[in-house]
Design a protein around this motif. Sequence first.
Motif, PDB file in Angstrom:
ATOM      1  N   SER A 155       0.809  -1.222   0.000  1.00 17.03           N
ATOM      2  CA  SER A 155       0.000   0.000   0.000  1.00 17.03           C
ATOM      3  C   SER A 155       0.837   1.264   0.000  1.00 17.03           C
ATOM      4  O   SER A 155       0.313   2.339  -0.296  1.00 17.03           O
ATOM      5  N   ASP A 156       2.101   1.139   0.341  1.00 21.32           N
ATOM      6  CA  ASP A 156       2.995   2.297   0.372  1.00 21.32           C
ATOM      7  C   ASP A 156       3.485   2.586  -1.046  1.00 21.32           C
ATOM      8  O   ASP A 156       4.194   1.781  -1.650  1.00 21.32           O
ATOM      9  N   ARG A 157       3.109   3.737  -1.574  1.00 20.64           N
ATOM     10  CA  ARG A 157       3.415   4.060  -2.968  1.00 20.64           C
ATOM     11  C   ARG A 157       4.914   4.122  -3.245  1.00 20.64           C
ATOM     12  O   ARG A 157       5.353   3.908  -4.373  1.00 20.64           O
ATOM     13  N   SER A 158       5.722   4.391  -2.231  1.00 22.47           N
ATOM     14  CA  SER A 158       7.157   4.564  -2.439  1.00 22.47           C
ATOM     15  C   SER A 158       7.905   3.241  -2.575  1.00 22.47           C
ATOM     16  O   SER A 158       9.018   3.206  -3.122  1.00 22.47           O
ATOM     17  N   ILE A 159       7.320   2.139  -2.112  1.00 20.55           N
ATOM     18  CA  ILE A 159       8.036   0.865  -2.141  1.00 20.55           C
ATOM     19  C   ILE A 159       7.290  -0.247  -2.870  1.00 20.55           C
ATOM     20  O   ILE A 159       7.879  -1.282  -3.180  1.00 20.55           O
ATOM     21  N   VAL A 160       6.002  -0.050  -3.155  1.00 18.29           N
ATOM     22  CA  VAL A 160       5.195  -1.150  -3.684  1.00 18.29           C
ATOM     23  C   VAL A 160       5.710  -1.649  -5.031  1.00 18.29           C
ATOM     24  O   VAL A 160       5.668  -2.854  -5.320  1.00 18.29           O
ATOM     25  N   PHE A 161       6.218  -0.743  -5.883  1.00 20.60           N
ATOM     26  CA  PHE A 161       6.722  -1.161  -7.189  1.00 20.60           C
ATOM     27  C   PHE A 161       7.914  -2.092  -7.039  1.00 20.60           C
ATOM     28  O   PHE A 161       8.013  -3.105  -7.749  1.00 20.60           O
TER      29      PHE A 161
END
Length: 294
Positions: A155-161
Amino acid sequence: MKTRIIKRKLVPYAYLAPVIMMIAALLFLPIILVIGYSFFDNVLVTPQSHWVGIENYKIVLSDAVFIDSMKNTVIFVVMNVVFHLIIGMVLALMVNAKCVAGWAKAMFRVIYMLPWMFNATVIAILWKLLLNPNGVINFLLTNFHITGGAVEWLSDRSIVFWVLTFINIWAGYPFYMISILAGLQGISSELYEAAGIDGASYVQSFLYITLPQLKPILISIAMLDFIWTTQNFSLIWLLTAGGPSHATEMMSTYVYQMAFTNYQYSKASAAAVIILLACIVLAVFYVRNQTRED
């Protein structure tokens, strides 16, 4: 006499006819329809669709979400291919090493092959449970004081990728390992013995014997991986569905959402044609490489 010869020549094609018709109906016809839809507006939604030419392509190529999905796909594909190659090579060399006993080789092969035995659904459920805020990974990280609290991995946009990329690398490396291992076992031991007599080190033997001998296999599996990862949809959709906020949006998920969430079938068809063209380019390189090696 001529009629009999012609009939004899047509017999093989008669046997192939059902398969050719099936391929045409299930493969070529849908592709032709999608290409046709991409030049019209409001297809499958209203009967008043009309010709718009390349307008759908202009809209798709100017869409910020599609541009981001292209960037994400390129990074995702490149990282997967590179790490699949590195991990597959290292594990194949370990399993193929002479110092590893026969029973140990069999055990390691089974363990290393496990990710490839699961389908996308099982992998997605497994990693969702592990990466849950109350899951095993957060429990271990918190108890060992590596993190201050539960991490929202998906859910964390900075690490999900990067989490998604890691999961896909984990799921795909066994294909490389098995392919490279088969190539290693096909290299003559006499080459290494001759290199050892000439005083070649392990690194030199790897660079000048192993890699050149494995080059056709490495190029082939890398190109196949490029095509497969570009088209990857199931695992991405089951884990993140392109979110949060399009952080993991890929070209495949973009087409799906455009068609079946927004009901913009014309624009989805245009995006699908763009993906098709990219895959065709990769396929051409793959076929040319295979032909050259043959």
